[in-house]
Design an enzyme around this catalytic site. Structure first.
Site, short mmCIF file in Angstrom:
data_model
loop_
_atom_site.label_atom_id
_atom_site.label_comp_id
_atom_site.label_asym_id
_atom_site.label_seq_id
_atom_site.Cartn_x
_atom_site.Cartn_y
_atom_site.Cartn_z
N GLY A 250 0.76 -1.25 0.00
CA GLY A 250 0.00 0.00 0.00
C GLY A 250 0.78 1.29 0.00
N GLU A 287 3.70 -6.99 1.71
CA GLU A 287 3.29 -7.27 0.32
C GLU A 287 3.33 -5.99 -0.52
OE1 GLU A 287 -0.77 -8.48 0.89
OE2 GLU A 287 -0.24 -10.06 2.29
N PRO A 288 4.46 -5.34 -0.65
CA PRO A 288 4.47 -4.10 -1.43
C PRO A 288 4.44 -4.36 -2.94
CG PRO A 288 6.69 -4.57 -0.64
CD PRO A 288 5.81 -5.68 -0.15
N GLY A 289 3.73 -3.55 -3.66
CA GLY A 289 3.68 -3.67 -5.11
C GLY A 289 4.17 -2.37 -5.75
N ARG A 290 3.28 -1.39 -5.76
CA ARG A 290 3.55 -0.11 -6.45
C ARG A 290 4.88 0.51 -6.04
NH1 ARG A 290 -0.76 3.29 -7.94
NH2 ARG A 290 -2.00 2.21 -6.38
N CYS A 356 -11.67 4.83 -29.05
CA CYS A 356 -12.93 5.54 -29.29
C CYS A 356 -13.76 5.69 -28.04
CB CYS A 356 -13.71 4.81 -30.37
SG CYS A 356 -12.80 4.84 -31.90
N GLU A 357 -13.26 6.46 -27.10
CA GLU A 357 -13.97 6.80 -25.87
C GLU A 357 -13.46 8.15 -25.41
OE1 GLU A 357 -15.14 4.40 -22.94
OE2 GLU A 357 -14.69 2.48 -23.90
N TYR A 384 0.87 -1.12 -12.31
CA TYR A 384 -0.54 -1.10 -12.68
C TYR A 384 -0.78 -0.45 -14.04
CZ TYR A 384 -0.97 -2.37 -7.78
OH TYR A 384 -0.83 -3.01 -6.57
N1 LLP Z 1 -1.65 -6.91 -1.02
C1 LLP Z 1 -2.94 -6.98 -1.37
C2 LLP Z 1 -3.80 -7.97 -0.72
C3 LLP Z 1 -3.44 -6.10 -2.33
O1 LLP Z 1 -4.72 -6.15 -2.66
C4 LLP Z 1 -2.58 -5.16 -2.95
C5 LLP Z 1 -3.07 -4.24 -3.99
C6 LLP Z 1 -1.23 -5.15 -2.57
C7 LLP Z 1 -0.80 -6.03 -1.59
C8 LLP Z 1 -0.23 -4.20 -3.18
O2 LLP Z 1 -0.54 -2.88 -2.94
P1 LLP Z 1 0.48 -1.72 -3.41
O3 LLP Z 1 1.71 -1.86 -2.55
O4 LLP Z 1 0.76 -1.92 -4.82
O5 LLP Z 1 -0.25 -0.48 -3.12
N2 LLP Z 1 -4.80 -0.72 -9.86
C9 LLP Z 1 -4.73 0.24 -8.77
C10 LLP Z 1 -4.11 -0.38 -7.52
C11 LLP Z 1 -4.84 -1.61 -7.03
C12 LLP Z 1 -4.23 -2.20 -5.80
C13 LLP Z 1 -4.85 -3.52 -5.49
N3 LLP Z 1 -4.28 -4.19 -4.38
C14 LLP Z 1 -3.96 1.46 -9.24
O6 LLP Z 1 -3.51 1.50 -10.39
O7 LLP Z 1 -3.82 2.43 -8.49
#
Ligand code: LLP
Length: 427
Positions: A250, A287-290, A356-357, A384
Site C-alpha cells: 500500500g 506485500e508491497p507492489g507499487r 474511441c472513448e 498497474y
Molecule cells: N496486497 C494486497 C492484498 C493487495 O490487494 C494489494 C493491492 C497489494 C498487496 C499491493 O498494494 P500496493 O503496494 O501496490 O499499493 N490498480 C490500482 C491499484 C490496485 C491495488 C490492489 N491491491 C492502481 O492502479 O492504483
C-alpha cells in the site's frame, strides 16, 4: 525544461536528462523508441532494486519476508529480478502462481491473497507447496479445508482482517474499511480463527491486513497495526498461536508531488510500535507492489497529431487507455515529459489516445511544446499499467524493455493484431 544538464526527474531516481536526451540508466529513450517502436514500456532494474533496498534497510536485523505484490507488474523478467533478490510473491490467482513458477520464484515464499479463490486454484497452490493462504472469509475456510483434506494435506492459513481504518486514498483502491469486500471484520475475527483452528485441513500460521494502495501518510498504517496487534493478543489468549504478522502493501509513490514516507522511515515507525508492544521479534511479512516498481518505469509514446480546438487543444498520441488505464479508471495523474525537449513555452493540451472513448485520456491541461513525431515519456508507469493493459479496440499490447546499466533487454515482444485473436475461431 532542462535541455543540457544531468537532471533527475523528481521521484524517478534512475530516469534523468543527460544532455538533451531523457535516459533510463545509461540508455537514451529516443534510441529505444526508434529501435522498438511505440508505445513502449521501459523499466530500470536499478530503480527497482533501490526501492527494494529501502525495505531491506528498514527490516535489517528482523525476521522479515518481502513478498512482492506482483499484480503491480507481473512480467516474467520483473519477477525474475525480485526472485533473484530474495523476494517472495503475493499472488491473487492461479495465473499469477504459474508466472512465479515460470520466473523461477520459490513457491514456499508465496502468499495467496484474494476474496475469490477457486477450488482449482487452491489445489494448484497446495500441490506446489505455497507458503500461506491469506483467507478472506469463513466460507473460504471451509472450502480450503475440504480441498486440503481431499489431497491429504494441511493448508497453511492466515486470516486477512479488515481493521476498518481509512487509508485516505482513492475509493477504488481503499480496501480496509467496513464497506469494502475484503477481509474478515475485526469483530468477527476471533470467531473465524476458532473456526479455522477446528477445521481438519487447515493449519493457522498468521494474520494479515491490507488497507489500501497509494497511501501517502503513515498514520493509517500505525492505526491498522494497533488493531491487528489487539487481535493477535486476543487470538493467542484463546490458545491459537500466530506465527507471522503480515502488514500488506500500500505504500504510495510520488506521481505529482506526493510525499509518501520512505519505506525505511515508515518501517522504523512501525517497528518502534511493534517493539513497544512486544511483537518486534515475530516473523514479519509485507506485500508491497507499487512502491517497488511504480517509479521504475516509463511508457514511451509518439505524438501522432496535434488538433487545436476552440475549447481544448488535443495532443493525440499512440498510447491509449488500453496501455495506461489508470487515468480513465481512477482519474490518476502521470507526469508526461518529452524525451528530447524543445525550447519555448508551448501550449496547453489534453493528451489523448486513439481509442474511441472520451475517457481515453492520459493527461489533461498539460503545458507542452511538441510537434507530431515527437516522443513523450509517461512517467511512473511501472506499476498497474502493463499488468492492467487490455486489447480494447484490437490494439496489441506494448513491448517492454528492462534496462540494466547500458544494456536494454527486450522482455516482451509487441503483440500483433494476429496475437490478439489467435485463440478465436470462426463457427
Ligand atoms: N496486497 C494486497 C492484498 C493487495 O490487494 C494489494 C493491492 C497489494 C498487496 C499491493 O498494494 P500496493 O503496494 O501496490 O499499493 N490498480 C490500482 C491499484 C490496485 C491495488 C490492489 N491491491 C492502481 O492502479 O492504483
Amino acid at each position: 525544461m532542462n535541455t543540457s544538464t544531468n537532471a533527475n526527474l523528481p521521484g524517478q531516481p534512475h530516469i534523468a536528462y543527460l544532455g538533451d536526451q531523457l535516459h533510463v540508466e545509461g540508455v537514451a529513450l529516443s534510441q529505444l523508441a526508434r529501435e522498438h517502436g511505440t508505445p513502449l514500456f521501459v523499466y530500470s532494474k536499478a530503480a527497482m532494486l533501490s526501492a527494494l533496498a529501502a525495505y531491506q534497510r528498514g527490516f535489517a536485523g528482523r525476521q522479515a519476508q518481502i513478498c512482492y505484490a506482483m499484480k503491480a507488474n507481473s512480467s516474467l523478467a520483473i519477477l525474475q529480478v525480485f526472485a533473484e533478490a530474495g523476494c517472495g510473491f503475493d499472488i491473487v490467482s492461479g495465473g499469477e502462481l504459474a508466472r512465479v513458477l515460470a520466473a523461477g520464484g520459490d513457491p514456499a515464499k508465496v502468499i495467496f491473497s484474494g476474496v475469490g479463490k477457486t477450488r482449482h486454484e487452491m489445489k494448484q497452490a497446495l500441490q506446489v507447496g505455497i507458503g500461506c493462504f491469506n483467507v478472506e472469509s469463513e466460507a473460504e475456510l471451509d472450502v480450503l479445508s475440504a480441498v486440503a483434506v481431499s489431497m491429504g494435506k494441511h493448508a497453511p492459513v492466515s486470516l486477512r482482517v479488515n481493521p476498518n481504518v481509512d487509508p485516505k486514498t482513492h475509493p477504488y483502491i481503499s480496501t480496509g474499511l467496513k464497506g469494502n469486500k475484503f477481509g474478515v471484520a475485526h469483530e468477527e475475527a476471533l470467531r473465524a480463527y476458532r473456526h479455522a483452528a477446528s477445521l481438519p485441513g487447515l493449519k493457522v500460521v498468521g494474520i494479515d491486513c491490507h488497507i489500501g494502495s497509494q497511501i501517502t501518510d503513515s498514520t493509517p498504517y500505525l492505526d491498522a497495526m494497533d488493531r491487528v496487534l489487539d487481535l493477535v493478543a486476543e487470538v493467542e489468549s484463546a490458545g491459537i498461536p500466530i506465527h507471522h504478522i503480515d502488514f500488506g502493501g500500500g505504500l504510495g509513490i510520488n506521481y505529482n508531488g506526493d510525499t509518501p514516507p520512505q519505506a525505511d522511515a515508515l518501517w522504523a515507525q512501525l517497528l518502534a510500535k511493534l517493539d513497544a508492544r512486544g511483537y518486534g521479534q515475530r516473523q514479519l511479512m509485507i506485500e508491497p507492489g507499487r512502491s517497488l516498481v511504480g517509479n521504475a518505469g516509463v511508457c514511451l509514446t509518439e505524438v501522432l497529431y496535434l488538433k487545436p480546438g476552440e475549447q481544448k487543444n488535443f495532443c493525440i498520441v499512440d498510447a491509449a487507455m488500453n496501455d495506461l488505464p489508470r487515468p480513465a479508471m481512477y482519474q490518476a495523474f502521470h507526469q508526461i515529459v518529452p524525451v528530447t525537449p524543445r525550447s519555448g513555452d508551448g501550449v496547453v493540451f489534453d493528451v489523448v489516445g486513439p481509442v474511441c472513448e472520451s475517457g481515453d485520456w492520459i493527461g489533461r491541461d498539460r503545458q507542452m511544446l511538441v510537434l507530431a513525431g515527437d516522443v513523450l515519456a509517461v512517467l511512473s508507469a511501472g506499476a498497474y499499467c502493463m499488468s492492467m493493459a487490455s486489447n480494447y479496440n484490437t490494439r496489441g499490447r506494448a513491448a517492454e524493455i528492462l534496462v540494466d546499466g547500458t544494456k536494454a533487454h527486450l522482455i516482451r515482444q509487441r503483440e500483433s493484431a494476429f496475437d490478439t485473436f489467435a485463440l478465436e475461431q470462426l463457427v
